[in-house]
Design an enzyme around this catalytic site. Structure first.
Site, PDB file in Angstrom:
ATOM      1  N   HIS A   1     -19.055  15.234  62.114  1.00 17.81           N
ATOM      2  CA  HIS A   1     -19.988  15.863  61.178  1.00 17.81           C
ATOM      3  C   HIS A   1     -20.164  17.319  61.593  1.00 17.81           C
ATOM      4  CE1 HIS A   1     -21.895  11.661  60.540  1.00 17.81           C
ATOM      5  NE2 HIS A   1     -21.171  11.964  59.481  1.00 17.81           N
TER       6      HIS A   1
ATOM      7  N   GLU B   1     -21.963  12.386  53.462  1.00 18.79           N
ATOM      8  CA  GLU B   1     -22.600  12.040  54.738  1.00 18.79           C
ATOM      9  C   GLU B   1     -23.987  12.665  54.885  1.00 18.79           C
ATOM     10  OE1 GLU B   1     -20.946  10.119  57.468  1.00 18.79           O
ATOM     11  OE2 GLU B   1     -19.775   9.482  55.743  1.00 18.79           O
TER      12      GLU B   1
ATOM     13  N   CYS C   1     -29.001  14.373  64.934  1.00 19.31           N
ATOM     14  CA  CYS C   1     -28.661  13.150  64.185  1.00 19.31           C
ATOM     15  C   CYS C   1     -29.907  12.341  63.860  1.00 19.31           C
ATOM     16  CB  CYS C   1     -27.723  12.265  64.999  1.00 19.31           C
ATOM     17  SG  CYS C   1     -26.030  12.857  65.098  1.00 19.31           S
TER      18      CYS C   1
END
Length: 448
Positions: free
Chosen positions: A250, A174, A371
């Site tokens: 995450h 990720e 993000c």
């Protein structure tokens, strides 16, 4: 030689919508199928970029992807003209059309993992595009991500690019959302911190029960090998499976690091004491003094952290050595979180200021300030080798806001995604964008 951490923020794409595609991401699922405002989303992101630039931080921009991804739909068996492909997908498999329209590439913390030249064996900055294989709508991003990064960081003397890892569950990767780096100065050798949710091959590691662990230990280890990192310059830590099951999909939803500081929630990791000791010892070997700031669960619950995105913040170094925390407006709306932040900044520690940004359009899809940015540590020579078209300036901000105002819709619903005109609007916009950012041909419609 002076070095910088440059934040490259993702520009929100014209198809920004609330598709509810991300299982395990509470905000994404809870706002599914609401109408979105792509224009507002893009302008909110640009406002943050401009503000950081004006504060004296190095700021860049990362282009969005071509959506709808007609080529992805063709690979799934839809045929005909581009308009017919979209029409058929809307009629026969609307969830696939929604996935092919996702603007999720705006969360560029997932675009790649980046290791600066001070850490790597060959003295170049290394990029590995993330395969994002846990979610279909994100798994289709990495080919374009690689082309865009290649156009931004093209000088092979300074930059090395690696293809995404094999797109299988065992190597789920990720990107930088599960990676941070500790160092004294950005140009010094540092310690790279890889956080994983599970091991693919070692059953001794626990795993979450409700939501998927998107990052594997094996993926993190592979990236470290590709980048030529020293064993002494890497720490692997497991995220607490219990917080993954509470919506921490995450690590950047429960921790953020910068310089010599790790700001994290008490429940973020497994074997926390051992992890902190390893970080301290390895950073000391390269002249750094590791510091940790632990937010106790008694002050801020995991649920508070997930709802406010306290840790999905940007921790930035100021010239006087202190740090600034960039948080979303939702932090001010949570009394416990806001009280904690007031106490933190007045306590005399390194984190002395909090700045709040309205990123509601992104937040409702589950993405906060962290993000939206990919951090790249560069020395002066490397920064000079970056494509200058992607470095934020006042004129570029003006060009991009005018571009958004010209091309973006101010309302988008699921049914709008079936409009073939949307595809034409997006391609027209992106063709113009590649000229503004001087990227060359990076999109499938420009290449094929």
């Amino acid at each position: 030689m002076k070095s910088y951490e440059v934040n490259f923020d993702g520009l929100v794409g014209p198809t920004h919508n609330y598709g509810g595609l991300s299982y395990g991401n509470v905000a994404s699922q809870s706002n599914s199928q609401q109408s979105s405002n792509p224009k507002e989303a893009a302008l909110q992101g640009l406002a943050k970029m401009k503000a950081l630039m004006e504060m004296g931080f190095q700021q860049g921009v990362l282009a969005p992807q071509e959506r709808p991804d007609v080529a992805a739909l063709r690979r799934l068996g839809f045929s005909g003209t581009d308009a017919q492909v979209i029409e058929r997908a809307a009629k026969e498999a609307m969830p696939l059309l929604v996935a092919s329209c996702s603007a999720s590439s705006m969360w560029v913390a997932n675009a790649a993992t980046v290791s600066p030249s001070a850490d790597t064996a060959d003295g170049r900055v290394h990029f590995t595009a993330a395969n994002l294989n846990c979610k279909y709508h994100r798994s289709i991003e990495h080919p374009t991500t690689s082309r865009v990064l290649g156009a931004m960081f093209a000088n092979q003397q300074h930059f090395a690019h690696h293809a995404a890892l094999p797109a299988v569950a065992q190597f789920g990767d990720e990107g930088a959302a599960n990676h941070t780096r500790f160092c004294r100065e950005y140009g010094d050798a540092g310690v790279e911190f890889f956080v994983f949710g599970r091991s693919a091959f070692d059953t001794r590691y626990p795993a979450p029960q409700k939501y998927p662990a998107r990052q594997t230990l094996e993926a993190s280890q592979a990236v470290a090998r590709l980048h030529g990192l020293r064993d002494d310059g890497v720490v692997y830590a497991q995220q607490n499976p219990a917080v993954i099951d509470q919506g921490v999909f995450h690590n950047d939803v429960i921790a953020v690091g910068n310089g010599e500081v790790l700001f994290y929630h008490e429940d973020a990791f497994l074997d926390t004491d051992q992890m902190l000791a390893e970080l301290q010892a390895k950073l000391a070997k390269v002249g750094g003094k590791f510091q940790s700031v632990c937010v106790p669960r008694s002050a801020v619950t995991v649920d508070d952290a997930v709802r406010s995105y306290l840790f999905n913040s940007q921790l930035l170094s100021r010239p006087d050595g202190s740090m600034l925390l960039i948080v979303p407006e939702e932090c001010r709306g949570n009394e416990r979180v806001w009280n904690y932040l007031q106490g933190l900044t007045s306590s005399g520690g390194l984190i002395r200021e909090v700045k709040v940004f309205d990123l509601k359009q992104s937040m409702q899809n589950g993405g906060g300030p962290a993000c939206l940015r990919l951090r790249v540590a560069l020395n002066e020579t490397e920064l000079a080798a970056v494509n200058p078209g992607v470095i934020m300036t006042a004129p570029l901000y003006g060009s991009l806001t005018a571009w958004v105002e010209k091309h973006y819709r101010d309302r988008l619903t699921e049914s709008d995604l079936a409009d073939p005109q949307l595809l034409l609007e997006c391609r027209t916009a992106l063709d113009e964008l590649t000229q503004i950012l001087k990227l060359g041909a990076v999109y499938p419609f420009q290449i094929n």
